[in-house]
Scaffold this motif. Structure first.
Motif, PDB file in Angstrom:
ATOM      1  N   ALA A 131       0.845  -1.195   0.000  1.00 47.70           N
ATOM      2  CA  ALA A 131       0.000   0.000   0.000  1.00 47.70           C
ATOM      3  C   ALA A 131       0.878   1.243   0.000  1.00 47.70           C
ATOM      4  CB  ALA A 131      -0.914   0.015   1.226  1.00 47.70           C
ATOM      5  N   GLY A 132       0.374   2.337  -0.544  1.00 55.39           N
ATOM      6  CA  GLY A 132       1.217   3.532  -0.550  1.00 55.39           C
ATOM      7  C   GLY A 132       0.641   4.720  -1.288  1.00 55.39           C
ATOM      8  N   TYR A 133       1.400   5.265  -2.265  1.00 60.35           N
ATOM      9  CA  TYR A 133       1.070   6.529  -2.911  1.00 60.35           C
ATOM     10  C   TYR A 133       0.889   6.385  -4.416  1.00 60.35           C
ATOM     11  CZ  TYR A 133       2.243   9.261   1.253  1.00 60.35           C
ATOM     12  OH  TYR A 133       2.254   9.808   2.512  1.00 60.35           O
ATOM     13  N   LEU A 134       0.074   7.293  -4.962  1.00 54.50           N
ATOM     14  CA  LEU A 134      -0.034   7.506  -6.398  1.00 54.50           C
ATOM     15  C   LEU A 134       0.677   8.830  -6.698  1.00 54.50           C
ATOM     16  CD1 LEU A 134      -3.869   6.783  -6.764  1.00 54.50           C
ATOM     17  CD2 LEU A 134      -1.973   5.143  -6.709  1.00 54.50           C
ATOM     18  N   THR A 135       1.180   8.970  -7.925  1.00 55.52           N
ATOM     19  CA  THR A 135       1.986  10.144  -8.260  1.00 55.52           C
ATOM     20  C   THR A 135       1.604  10.741  -9.606  1.00 55.52           C
ATOM     21  OG1 THR A 135       3.930   9.511  -6.963  1.00 55.52           O
ATOM     22  CG2 THR A 135       4.334  10.866  -8.880  1.00 55.52           C
ATOM     23  N   VAL A 136       1.556  12.063  -9.646  1.00 59.18           N
ATOM     24  CA  VAL A 136       1.410  12.788 -10.908  1.00 59.18           C
ATOM     25  C   VAL A 136       2.811  13.142 -11.395  1.00 59.18           C
ATOM     26  CG1 VAL A 136       0.556  14.885 -12.032  1.00 59.18           C
ATOM     27  CG2 VAL A 136      -0.856  13.712 -10.330  1.00 59.18           C
ATOM     28  N   LEU A 137       3.161  12.610 -12.544  1.00 57.94           N
ATOM     29  CA  LEU A 137       4.481  12.827 -13.149  1.00 57.94           C
ATOM     30  C   LEU A 137       4.361  13.922 -14.201  1.00 57.94           C
ATOM     31  CD1 LEU A 137       7.375  11.446 -13.167  1.00 57.94           C
ATOM     32  CD2 LEU A 137       6.531  10.137 -15.131  1.00 57.94           C
ATOM     33  N   ALA A 138       5.275  14.899 -14.158  1.00 62.08           N
ATOM     34  CA  ALA A 138       5.191  16.012 -15.109  1.00 62.08           C
ATOM     35  C   ALA A 138       6.542  16.689 -15.263  1.00 62.08           C
ATOM     36  CB  ALA A 138       4.147  17.026 -14.643  1.00 62.08           C
ATOM     37  N   SER A 139       6.645  17.517 -16.276  1.00 56.18           N
ATOM     38  CA  SER A 139       7.829  18.357 -16.436  1.00 56.18           C
ATOM     39  C   SER A 139       7.769  19.500 -15.434  1.00 56.18           C
ATOM     40  CB  SER A 139       7.882  18.920 -17.853  1.00 56.18           C
ATOM     41  OG  SER A 139       8.819  19.982 -17.928  1.00 56.18           O
ATOM     42  N   PRO A 140       8.910  19.884 -14.856  1.00 54.48           N
ATOM     43  CA  PRO A 140       8.923  21.031 -13.931  1.00 54.48           C
ATOM     44  C   PRO A 140       8.377  22.304 -14.582  1.00 54.48           C
ATOM     45  CG  PRO A 140      10.997  19.831 -13.817  1.00 54.48           C
ATOM     46  CD  PRO A 140      10.245  19.267 -14.990  1.00 54.48           C
ATOM     47  N   LYS A 141       8.455  22.378 -15.907  1.00 54.03           N
ATOM     48  CA  LYS A 141       7.988  23.564 -16.625  1.00 54.03           C
ATOM     49  C   LYS A 141       6.472  23.730 -16.546  1.00 54.03           C
ATOM     50  CE  LYS A 141      11.803  23.255 -19.947  1.00 54.03           C
ATOM     51  NZ  LYS A 141      12.169  23.059 -21.375  1.00 54.03           N
ATOM     52  N   LYS A 142       5.762  22.648 -16.206  1.00 55.91           N
ATOM     53  CA  LYS A 142       4.292  22.706 -16.144  1.00 55.91           C
ATOM     54  C   LYS A 142       3.794  23.361 -14.848  1.00 55.91           C
ATOM     55  CE  LYS A 142       3.414  20.741 -20.075  1.00 55.91           C
ATOM     56  NZ  LYS A 142       2.676  21.433 -21.167  1.00 55.91           N
ATOM     57  N   ASN A 143       4.677  23.488 -13.852  1.00 55.45           N
ATOM     58  CA  ASN A 143       4.321  24.134 -12.574  1.00 55.45           C
ATOM     59  C   ASN A 143       3.083  23.503 -11.918  1.00 55.45           C
ATOM     60  OD1 ASN A 143       6.429  26.104 -12.671  1.00 55.45           O
ATOM     61  ND2 ASN A 143       5.230  27.241 -14.191  1.00 55.45           N
ATOM     62  N   ILE A 144       3.053  22.167 -11.890  1.00 58.21           N
ATOM     63  CA  ILE A 144       1.949  21.459 -11.237  1.00 58.21           C
ATOM     64  C   ILE A 144       2.374  21.104  -9.818  1.00 58.21           C
ATOM     65  CG2 ILE A 144       0.525  19.362 -11.249  1.00 58.21           C
ATOM     66  CD1 ILE A 144       0.844  19.340 -14.310  1.00 58.21           C
ATOM     67  N   ASP A 206      11.466   5.500 -11.786  1.00 61.96           N
ATOM     68  CA  ASP A 206      12.268   5.055 -12.932  1.00 61.96           C
ATOM     69  C   ASP A 206      12.207   6.075 -14.062  1.00 61.96           C
ATOM     70  OD1 ASP A 206      13.926   2.959 -14.016  1.00 61.96           O
ATOM     71  OD2 ASP A 206      12.291   2.535 -15.411  1.00 61.96           O
ATOM     72  N   TYR A 207      11.058   6.680 -14.239  1.00 63.49           N
ATOM     73  CA  TYR A 207      10.912   7.658 -15.325  1.00 63.49           C
ATOM     74  C   TYR A 207      11.568   8.991 -14.978  1.00 63.49           C
ATOM     75  CZ  TYR A 207       7.600   4.303 -17.237  1.00 63.49           C
ATOM     76  OH  TYR A 207       7.025   3.163 -17.739  1.00 63.49           O
ATOM     77  N   THR A 208      11.554   9.397 -13.716  1.00 66.46           N
ATOM     78  CA  THR A 208      12.237  10.642 -13.346  1.00 66.46           C
ATOM     79  C   THR A 208      13.741  10.489 -13.516  1.00 66.46           C
ATOM     80  OG1 THR A 208      12.301   9.981 -11.005  1.00 66.46           O
ATOM     81  CG2 THR A 208      10.442  11.330 -11.707  1.00 66.46           C
ATOM     82  N   ASP A 209      14.237   9.277 -13.329  1.00 66.27           N
ATOM     83  CA  ASP A 209      15.669   9.032 -13.521  1.00 66.27           C
ATOM     84  C   ASP A 209      16.051   9.095 -14.999  1.00 66.27           C
ATOM     85  OD1 ASP A 209      15.957   8.688 -10.817  1.00 66.27           O
ATOM     86  OD2 ASP A 209      15.890   6.495 -10.881  1.00 66.27           O
ATOM     87  N   GLN A 210      15.139   8.662 -15.874  1.00 68.89           N
ATOM     88  CA  GLN A 210      15.449   8.608 -17.309  1.00 68.89           C
ATOM     89  C   GLN A 210      15.234   9.937 -18.027  1.00 68.89           C
ATOM     90  OE1 GLN A 210      13.966   5.185 -19.603  1.00 68.89           O
ATOM     91  NE2 GLN A 210      13.218   4.331 -17.669  1.00 68.89           N
ATOM     92  N   TYR A 211      14.221  10.671 -17.590  1.00 68.69           N
ATOM     93  CA  TYR A 211      13.821  11.887 -18.304  1.00 68.69           C
ATOM     94  C   TYR A 211      13.809  13.082 -17.347  1.00 68.69           C
ATOM     95  CZ  TYR A 211      12.037   8.066 -21.186  1.00 68.69           C
ATOM     96  OH  TYR A 211      11.914   6.906 -21.903  1.00 68.69           O
ATOM     97  N   GLU A 212      13.694  14.261 -17.892  1.00 66.03           N
ATOM     98  CA  GLU A 212      13.661  15.471 -17.074  1.00 66.03           C
ATOM     99  C   GLU A 212      12.241  15.701 -16.563  1.00 66.03           C
ATOM    100  OE1 GLU A 212      15.323  18.690 -19.260  1.00 66.03           O
ATOM    101  OE2 GLU A 212      17.307  17.761 -19.446  1.00 66.03           O
ATOM    102  N   LEU A 213      11.796  14.800 -15.680  1.00 62.11           N
ATOM    103  CA  LEU A 213      10.450  14.843 -15.126  1.00 62.11           C
ATOM    104  C   LEU A 213      10.529  14.843 -13.611  1.00 62.11           C
ATOM    105  CD1 LEU A 213       8.867  12.133 -17.469  1.00 62.11           C
ATOM    106  CD2 LEU A 213       8.625  14.630 -17.694  1.00 62.11           C
ATOM    107  N   GLU A 214       9.426  15.213 -12.954  1.00 60.01           N
ATOM    108  CA  GLU A 214       9.407  15.253 -11.505  1.00 60.01           C
ATOM    109  C   GLU A 214       8.102  14.663 -10.961  1.00 60.01           C
ATOM    110  OE1 GLU A 214       9.488  19.266 -10.117  1.00 60.01           O
ATOM    111  OE2 GLU A 214       7.505  19.754 -10.941  1.00 60.01           O
ATOM    112  N   ASN A 215       8.145  14.249  -9.709  1.00 63.46           N
ATOM    113  CA  ASN A 215       6.930  13.874  -8.992  1.00 63.46           C
ATOM    114  C   ASN A 215       6.237  15.175  -8.595  1.00 63.46           C
ATOM    115  OD1 ASN A 215       8.034  11.326  -9.196  1.00 63.46           O
ATOM    116  ND2 ASN A 215       7.539  10.743  -7.093  1.00 63.46           N
ATOM    117  N   ALA A 216       5.272  15.587  -9.382  1.00 60.14           N
ATOM    118  CA  ALA A 216       4.635  16.877  -9.148  1.00 60.14           C
ATOM    119  C   ALA A 216       3.643  16.836  -7.993  1.00 60.14           C
ATOM    120  CB  ALA A 216       3.922  17.331 -10.423  1.00 60.14           C
ATOM    121  N   LEU A 217       3.046  15.665  -7.778  1.00 63.34           N
ATOM    122  CA  LEU A 217       2.006  15.554  -6.756  1.00 63.34           C
ATOM    123  C   LEU A 217       1.891  14.106  -6.301  1.00 63.34           C
ATOM    124  CD1 LEU A 217      -0.375  17.005  -5.277  1.00 63.34           C
ATOM    125  CD2 LEU A 217      -1.808  16.348  -7.231  1.00 63.34           C
TER     126      LEU A 217
END
Length: 287
Positions: A131-144, A206-217
């Motif tokens: 059990a745990g968390y869900l995450t919104v993945l996005a580019s930092p440029k989106k300001n989410i 895994d995706y934040t490590d590969q691409y310029e993305l962040e855990n926005a939420l």
């Protein structure tokens, strides 16, 4: 005349005897079949598992095309405890996975599947094991940074997933875009066809490590722990898996696998050996 009557009587007696032998043989065959296949598997001695191949670190395929991950290793261990060493994982689209288990194409579904009331209309579930968390993945440029920031945005989800159900219910001003799997959704995110993608916390790493993305939420999802999906009528298999799963938790196997696949993540107290539960952290970043 007496001979003819005697012959008929003998024939009738013989037929009754053969019928009795036939019924006895059928009963014996049925009993032996039940002993040879106590868990009502499609192929006795083998558990056929429906899974997904791109949900790292839960279930995914490695460079050799073999299934691995936390859920894969845990289920393989649990299967061994009930006497089954042949476990065959097959990749499916998540949207079709539960129905494939329910209609008998597979014995079990294993893919960090959150237990919900809606899904329990289709399949039965083992006890929860994650059990745990869900995450919104996005580019930092989106300001989410909040749910409100998703209003008017195009949000990717895997069709049939817990994230889809949550997004439809809670992100009502967001345009939900459905994908067959995480890889396709992240490709769309990188290409700009969607603004963000909603998935589980650990897979997002895994995706934040590969691409310029962040855990926005990050969104808590402790009310829908993951379980193994089983056909509703196969109570024998469900009970056996539950017993073996409890043993894997109590002897520390679950803890060892969690530390291997989720290094640094808080460990959920309810799955630790009873002697270790006092004072343990009660949250996890997983789904």
């Amino acid at each position: 005349m007496k001979f003819r009557l005697g012959f008929r009587a003998l024939a009738a007696t013989t037929a009754l005897a053969l019928g009795a032998l036939s019924l006895t043989a059928c009963g014996s065959d049925s009993s032996e079949a039940a002993q040879d296949n106590p868990y009502n598997l499609i192929d006795p001695g083998t558990i056929r598992v429906a899974s997904i191949g791109d949900s790292k670190p839960y279930t995914f395929t490695n460079a050799e095309g073999q299934f691995t991950g936390f859920d894969v290793e845990l289920f393989t261990d649990v299967a061994h405890r009930i006497g089954i060493d042949e476990v065959l994982f097959t990749g499916q689209d998540f949207s079709a996975l539960l129905s494939a288990v329910a209609n008998g194409q597979f014995d079990v579904g294993v893919a960090a599947i959150g237990i919900t009331e809606e899904r329990q209309q289709t399949v039965a579930f083992s006890d929860g094991y994650l059990a745990g968390y869900l995450t919104v993945l996005a580019s930092p440029k989106k300001n989410i940074t909040s749910a409100q920031d998703l209003a008017g945005k195009r949000l990717g989800v895997v069709q049939g997933s817990l994230q889809e159900a949550y997004a439809v219910k809670n992100f009502t001003d967001t345009d939900i875009v459905r994908f067959p799997d995480n890889n396709t959704a992240v490709s769309g995110l990188n290409a700009g066809s969607i603004d963000a993608h909603f998935l589980d916390y650990e897979a997002a790493k895994d995706y934040t490590d590969q691409y310029e993305l962040e855990n926005a939420l990050d969104v808590p999802s402790f009310d829908a722990p993951a379980g193994f999906a089983i056909a509703p009528e196969n109570e024998a298999l469900r009970k056996a898996l539950n017993k073996a799963l409890a043993e894997a938790m109590e002897d520390g196997t679950w803890k060892k696998l969690y530390q291997k696949w989720f290094p640094g993540s808080p460990m959920p107290e309810q799955y630790l050996p009873k002697a270790e539960q006092n004072g343990a952290e009660s949250t996890s970043k997983d789904s």
